[in-house]
Write a protein that holds these residues in place. Sequence first.
Motif, mmCIF file in Angstrom:
data_model
loop_
_atom_site.group_PDB
_atom_site.id
_atom_site.type_symbol
_atom_site.label_atom_id
_atom_site.label_comp_id
_atom_site.label_asym_id
_atom_site.label_seq_id
_atom_site.Cartn_x
_atom_site.Cartn_y
_atom_site.Cartn_z
ATOM 1 N N LEU A 73 0.872 -1.170 0.000
ATOM 2 C CA LEU A 73 0.000 0.000 0.000
ATOM 3 C C LEU A 73 0.912 1.225 0.000
ATOM 4 O O LEU A 73 1.659 1.459 0.962
ATOM 5 C CB LEU A 73 -0.900 0.003 1.235
ATOM 6 N N LEU A 74 0.883 1.989 -1.086
ATOM 7 C CA LEU A 74 1.798 3.117 -1.274
ATOM 8 C C LEU A 74 1.103 4.436 -0.937
ATOM 9 O O LEU A 74 0.173 4.852 -1.627
ATOM 10 C CB LEU A 74 2.302 3.140 -2.720
ATOM 11 N N ILE A 75 1.580 5.103 0.096
ATOM 12 C CA ILE A 75 1.013 6.385 0.509
ATOM 13 C C ILE A 75 1.828 7.508 -0.129
ATOM 14 O O ILE A 75 3.055 7.549 -0.005
ATOM 15 C CB ILE A 75 1.009 6.515 2.035
ATOM 16 N N GLY A 76 1.136 8.408 -0.819
ATOM 17 C CA GLY A 76 1.812 9.430 -1.615
ATOM 18 C C GLY A 76 2.068 8.919 -3.020
ATOM 19 O O GLY A 76 3.030 9.310 -3.679
ATOM 20 N N CYS A 77 1.170 8.076 -3.510
ATOM 21 C CA CYS A 77 1.394 7.368 -4.776
ATOM 22 C C CYS A 77 1.368 8.268 -6.004
ATOM 23 O O CYS A 77 1.922 7.921 -7.041
ATOM 24 C CB CYS A 77 0.369 6.247 -4.932
ATOM 25 N N SER A 78 0.708 9.438 -5.921
ATOM 26 C CA SER A 78 0.601 10.301 -7.102
ATOM 27 C C SER A 78 1.713 11.340 -7.188
ATOM 28 O O SER A 78 1.779 12.102 -8.153
ATOM 29 C CB SER A 78 -0.762 11.013 -7.099
ATOM 30 N N GLY A 79 2.593 11.370 -6.182
ATOM 31 C CA GLY A 79 3.725 12.293 -6.209
ATOM 32 C C GLY A 79 4.853 11.775 -7.082
ATOM 33 O O GLY A 79 4.794 10.665 -7.627
ATOM 34 N N LYS A 80 5.915 12.561 -7.195
ATOM 35 C CA LYS A 80 7.041 12.177 -8.055
ATOM 36 C C LYS A 80 7.688 10.886 -7.564
ATOM 37 O O LYS A 80 8.002 9.997 -8.350
ATOM 38 C CB LYS A 80 8.067 13.306 -8.108
ATOM 39 N N MET A 81 7.882 10.786 -6.233
ATOM 40 C CA MET A 81 8.495 9.573 -5.707
ATOM 41 C C MET A 81 7.543 8.391 -5.823
ATOM 42 O O MET A 81 7.971 7.263 -6.118
ATOM 43 C CB MET A 81 8.909 9.767 -4.250
ATOM 44 N N GLY A 82 6.264 8.629 -5.593
ATOM 45 C CA GLY A 82 5.283 7.560 -5.713
ATOM 46 C C GLY A 82 5.284 6.950 -7.103
ATOM 47 O O GLY A 82 5.260 5.719 -7.264
ATOM 48 N N LYS A 83 5.304 7.795 -8.107
ATOM 49 C CA LYS A 83 5.317 7.311 -9.492
ATOM 50 C C LYS A 83 6.612 6.574 -9.817
ATOM 51 O O LYS A 83 6.619 5.587 -10.553
ATOM 52 C CB LYS A 83 5.099 8.481 -10.449
ATOM 53 N N MET A 84 7.729 7.058 -9.249
ATOM 54 C CA MET A 84 9.005 6.383 -9.476
ATOM 55 C C MET A 84 9.022 5.007 -8.824
ATOM 56 O O MET A 84 9.541 4.037 -9.390
ATOM 57 C CB MET A 84 10.160 7.235 -8.931
ATOM 58 N N ILE A 85 8.424 4.908 -7.644
ATOM 59 C CA ILE A 85 8.363 3.615 -6.953
ATOM 60 C C ILE A 85 7.539 2.623 -7.767
ATOM 61 O O ILE A 85 7.918 1.458 -7.924
ATOM 62 C CB ILE A 85 7.783 3.790 -5.540
ATOM 63 N N TYR A 86 6.403 3.078 -8.272
ATOM 64 C CA TYR A 86 5.582 2.179 -9.074
ATOM 65 C C TYR A 86 6.348 1.721 -10.318
ATOM 66 O O TYR A 86 6.351 0.530 -10.661
ATOM 67 C CB TYR A 86 4.274 2.852 -9.496
ATOM 68 N N SER A 87 7.026 2.643 -10.984
ATOM 69 C CA SER A 87 7.792 2.305 -12.185
ATOM 70 C C SER A 87 8.879 1.281 -11.864
ATOM 71 O O SER A 87 9.091 0.322 -12.615
ATOM 72 C CB SER A 87 8.422 3.572 -12.773
ATOM 73 N N SER A 88 9.547 1.467 -10.727
ATOM 74 C CA SER A 88 10.614 0.544 -10.331
ATOM 75 C C SER A 88 10.048 -0.821 -9.960
ATOM 76 O O SER A 88 10.667 -1.853 -10.236
ATOM 77 C CB SER A 88 11.401 1.125 -9.152
ATOM 78 N N SER A 89 8.862 -0.833 -9.336
ATOM 79 C CA SER A 89 8.255 -2.104 -8.919
ATOM 80 C C SER A 89 7.858 -2.952 -10.120
ATOM 81 O O SER A 89 7.821 -4.183 -10.039
ATOM 82 C CB SER A 89 7.030 -1.846 -8.037
ATOM 83 N N GLU A 90 7.565 -2.294 -11.257
ATOM 84 C CA GLU A 90 7.176 -3.009 -12.462
ATOM 85 C C GLU A 90 8.311 -3.876 -13.005
ATOM 86 O O GLU A 90 8.067 -4.813 -13.768
ATOM 87 C CB GLU A 90 6.740 -2.005 -13.542
ATOM 88 N N LYS A 91 9.550 -3.577 -12.602
ATOM 89 C CA LYS A 91 10.710 -4.325 -13.085
ATOM 90 C C LYS A 91 10.987 -5.556 -12.225
ATOM 91 O O LYS A 91 11.878 -6.345 -12.545
ATOM 92 C CB LYS A 91 11.947 -3.423 -13.090
ATOM 93 N N LEU A 92 10.232 -5.707 -11.119
ATOM 94 C CA LEU A 92 10.485 -6.786 -10.176
ATOM 95 C C LEU A 92 9.354 -7.800 -10.191
ATOM 96 O O LEU A 92 8.197 -7.452 -10.433
ATOM 97 C CB LEU A 92 10.647 -6.211 -8.760
#
Length: 250
Positions: free
Chosen positions: A5-24
């Motif tokens: 559960l990602l809190i702050g998901c629409s911010g710059k870091m949130g979007k980067m985390i989602y992008s990075s998670s897609e590689k795993l």
Amino acid sequence: MIKVLLIGCSGKMGKMIYSSSEKLDTIEISAGIDRKSDAISKFPIFTNINECTIPVDVILDFSRPDSLDGILEFAASKKIPVVLCTTGYSEDQIKSIKLFSEKNPIFRSANMSIGINVINNILKNISSLLYEDFDIEIIEKHHNQKVDAPSGTALLLGDTIKDSINENTQYVHGRNGNHKREHSEIGVHAIRGGTIVGEHEIIFAGEGEIIELKHTALSREVFAVGALKACVFMAKQKPGLYNMDNVLNL
């Protein structure tokens, strides 16, 4: 698969985390919390954490300090480990985190970069050796949208230095006026401008020689990678307060 559960998901870091998670293939962002909705999101987003009904294994927070109370209450009620990557907590909030850790697993770090945490570990070993003959200064640089100064990372590094030295030292935040520098001072200087992702430099200045340790983050991805590593680590931990030293086994 660890569900986050990602809190702050629409911010710059949130979007980067989602992008990075897609590689795993070991972790996925299953739901998000944010005041701003994201129409193109590939997971459900709630404006309030208490509205979330999606089962998750870990809560990852990249928001603001004022979200802390709600996160801890929700996590305690659902028995979900927490990874805190937010900085700027008050002393009372830090006490709340420690109290929460007595019955729940929680992770807190001022910086999720592997490189910064390696430097922090180096400081534990060299600060007491150098202090007698060297003056210590810390310079940190960040983008013009960062609200807290000095950065949580600068304080992390500074606190590590202070804790490694037996003598009493004190922070001096910037300098003005007419007076000499005291040896017991640890200078901390914050610079804000443009789109600087993050730079931290520790200077040991002695007689005729200077030792510098510097870390430059070229992309927010370095923080995302560290945050996801922390989530994988925390998914299986017992109650307690953890940090990047535990994740990296430093």
